[in-house]
Design an enzyme around this catalytic site. Sequence first.
Site, PDB file in Angstrom:
ATOM      1  N   LYS A  17       0.666  -1.187   0.037  1.00 24.92           N
ATOM      2  CA  LYS A  17       0.040   0.047   0.057  1.00 24.92           C
ATOM      3  C   LYS A  17       0.875   1.256  -0.051  1.00 24.92           C
ATOM      4  CE  LYS A  17      -1.604   1.814   3.958  1.00 24.92           C
ATOM      5  NZ  LYS A  17      -1.611   3.273   4.029  1.00 24.92           N
ATOM      6  N   ASN A  18       1.910   1.348   0.875  1.00 24.38           N
ATOM      7  CA  ASN A  18       2.639   2.589   1.066  1.00 24.38           C
ATOM      8  C   ASN A  18       3.656   2.717  -0.221  1.00 24.38           C
ATOM      9  OD1 ASN A  18       1.376   3.128   3.337  1.00 24.38           O
ATOM     10  ND2 ASN A  18       2.818   2.098   4.667  1.00 24.38           N
ATOM     11  N   ARG A  37      -4.000  10.543   4.554  1.00 21.90           N
ATOM     12  CA  ARG A  37      -2.614  11.324   4.860  1.00 21.90           C
ATOM     13  C   ARG A  37      -1.883  11.441   3.857  1.00 21.90           C
ATOM     14  NH1 ARG A  37      -0.130  14.338   8.079  1.00 21.90           N
ATOM     15  NH2 ARG A  37       2.076  14.476   7.942  1.00 21.90           N
ATOM     16  N   CYS A  47      -5.117   8.007   9.647  1.00 23.42           N
ATOM     17  CA  CYS A  47      -5.209   7.476  11.314  1.00 23.42           C
ATOM     18  C   CYS A  47      -5.027   8.593  12.323  1.00 23.42           C
ATOM     19  CB  CYS A  47      -4.611   6.447  11.208  1.00 23.42           C
ATOM     20  SG  CYS A  47      -5.246   5.015  10.354  1.00 23.42           S
ATOM     21  N   ARG A 102       1.916  14.113  13.180  1.00 23.08           N
ATOM     22  CA  ARG A 102       2.360  13.823  11.921  1.00 23.08           C
ATOM     23  C   ARG A 102       2.450  15.230  11.079  1.00 23.08           C
ATOM     24  NH1 ARG A 102       0.286   8.244   9.155  1.00 23.08           N
ATOM     25  NH2 ARG A 102      -1.816   9.456   9.882  1.00 23.08           N
ATOM     26  N   PRO A 103       2.985  16.294  11.461  1.00 23.34           N
ATOM     27  CA  PRO A 103       3.098  17.701  10.962  1.00 23.34           C
ATOM     28  C   PRO A 103       3.736  17.491   9.425  1.00 23.34           C
ATOM     29  CG  PRO A 103       4.951  17.404  12.385  1.00 23.34           C
ATOM     30  CD  PRO A 103       4.034  16.124  12.795  1.00 23.34           C
ATOM     31  N   ILE A 104       3.562  18.366   8.611  1.00 20.62           N
ATOM     32  CA  ILE A 104       3.891  18.411   7.018  1.00 20.62           C
ATOM     33  C   ILE A 104       4.895  19.503   6.949  1.00 20.62           C
ATOM     34  CG2 ILE A 104       1.857  17.331   6.166  1.00 20.62           C
ATOM     35  CD1 ILE A 104       1.033  20.008   5.024  1.00 20.62           C
ATOM     36  N   ASP A 105       5.396  19.976   8.128  1.00 18.25           N
ATOM     37  CA  ASP A 105       6.282  21.146   7.979  1.00 18.25           C
ATOM     38  C   ASP A 105       7.565  20.989   7.181  1.00 18.25           C
ATOM     39  OD1 ASP A 105       6.855  19.408  10.378  1.00 18.25           O
ATOM     40  OD2 ASP A 105       8.299  20.854  11.151  1.00 18.25           O
ATOM     41  N   LEU A 106       8.021  19.731   7.312  1.00 18.78           N
ATOM     42  CA  LEU A 106       9.254  19.441   6.735  1.00 18.78           C
ATOM     43  C   LEU A 106       8.983  19.345   5.256  1.00 18.78           C
ATOM     44  CD1 LEU A 106      11.111  16.712   9.181  1.00 18.78           C
ATOM     45  CD2 LEU A 106      11.427  19.487   8.719  1.00 18.78           C
ATOM     46  N   ASP A 116       4.621   0.451  12.388  1.00 18.90           N
ATOM     47  CA  ASP A 116       3.281  -0.260  11.770  1.00 18.90           C
ATOM     48  C   ASP A 116       3.186  -1.815  12.117  1.00 18.90           C
ATOM     49  OD1 ASP A 116       2.671   2.066  10.537  1.00 18.90           O
ATOM     50  OD2 ASP A 116       3.175   1.700   8.418  1.00 18.90           O
ATOM     51  N   VAL A 171       8.062   6.670  17.258  1.00 19.46           N
ATOM     52  CA  VAL A 171       7.747   7.395  16.046  1.00 19.46           C
ATOM     53  C   VAL A 171       6.574   8.209  16.363  1.00 19.46           C
ATOM     54  CG1 VAL A 171       7.162   7.043  13.597  1.00 19.46           C
ATOM     55  CG2 VAL A 171       8.596   5.390  14.718  1.00 19.46           C
ATOM     56  N   ARG A 192      -8.453  -0.313   4.679  1.00 23.72           N
ATOM     57  CA  ARG A 192      -7.710   0.780   4.092  1.00 23.72           C
ATOM     58  C   ARG A 192      -6.082  -0.006   3.715  1.00 23.72           C
ATOM     59  NH1 ARG A 192      -6.031   4.703   7.410  1.00 23.72           N
ATOM     60  NH2 ARG A 192      -4.739   5.477   5.726  1.00 23.72           N
TER      61      ARG A 192
END
Length: 417
Positions: free
Chosen positions: A22-23, A92, A116, A121-125, A304, A326, A397
């Site tokens: 999936k990933n 996400r 989930c 899980r920020p997206i700043d990077l 995971d 994590v 999912r």
Amino acid sequence: MDKMVVVGGKTLNGEVRTSGAKNSALKVLFSTILAEGTHQFQNVPDLKDIQSTSELLASLGIHCERNGQDFLVHSGSLKSMEASYDLVRKMRASILCLGPMLAKYGEAVVSLPGGCAIGSRPIDLHIEGMKALGAEIELKEGYVRAKAKKLRGTTFLFENITVGGTENVMMAATLAEGTTILENVAKEPEIIDLAEYLNKMGAKISGHGTAVMKIEGVEKLKPASHSVMPDRIEAGTLLIAGAITGGEVTVMDCVPHHIESLIFKLKEAGFKISTTASSVTVQPLKQWDAVDITTSPYPQFPTDLQAQFMSLMTVANGTSVISETVFENRFMHVQELMRLGADITPKSRVAVVRGNPNGLTGAPVMATDLRASACLVLAGLVAKGETTINRIYHLDRGYEKMEIKLGKLGASISRKS
């Protein structure tokens, strides 16, 4: 709303095949934004997240279809530059359309993502990486609004290891002018798989799988054909399913070295594991020892698989300490395992699991996220009586036909509406 009913006590035996990852599949599907034409993929799993990705791409003007064993993506000039909240909130990984849209079309409007609820899980990077390539970015009304006349190569150091950030910035850099050096990048096999497909499309990426990646920008990419790598998390989950029931299960069509950290811990617990180039077998064991794990980025123990391994430890001999480094909110399954009789003391990032080989009893439980749902199915396999797992749309999912695969191994498991 569907639920899963598991009657415990059945020993699993036999062979089971792993589906495509999936990933990895999600990322290569988003990469098709970079090149107009028909992209051809094999081994794309039939999952809710794949459906969500197809819907999002369709809203942009890209058509996906299954044709026998092939998954075709017909990519053309986008009819929209906006990935809306209604579509992005479901998953996400949707943020990964940002880099390709920005690189190919010079603009993108992408809703802040959902998925989930296992941590912030920020997206700043992601954003800092795009800015380093020359993009102008504004966060407004829940959307990332990005523009760039032309992205330009740069050297960028990720402050923390981020899988999604690495993938997003890597895809953006493929069409940037000049050379980009990305430092402290994630090393996951899924990143390698994405880089290999981008290179098939004509990108010039090297260093994928190491801490430093080099991307030489090209003017144009073209569609190609690619088989998605096997899902290492599904492979690990199925291997634990065999282990927790004391059976002999061979997981086929996988890459054993992708789950070396899990295999090491299973051996430490007392299991005998054998491997070939594309399979892993766990031998029958009636009692096993408790072992500690700490989750970390690849190649260490994957977050995971933390919940699934915790299920195994609830029926082990002794006490194990499970440390989650994590995500800050990834112990939501603990309360549900305790409903089954598990003896667990959770802290914010550490859980102490006191194993009891005969300690679980079936009960109704609630899945809180994707991997937690798998963890509860595994616990149900050994709990006395019937376990009903509600809200299994989380499971759909990321796991393809899990009840069918486990059923063929001998599990008493069924889906009910």
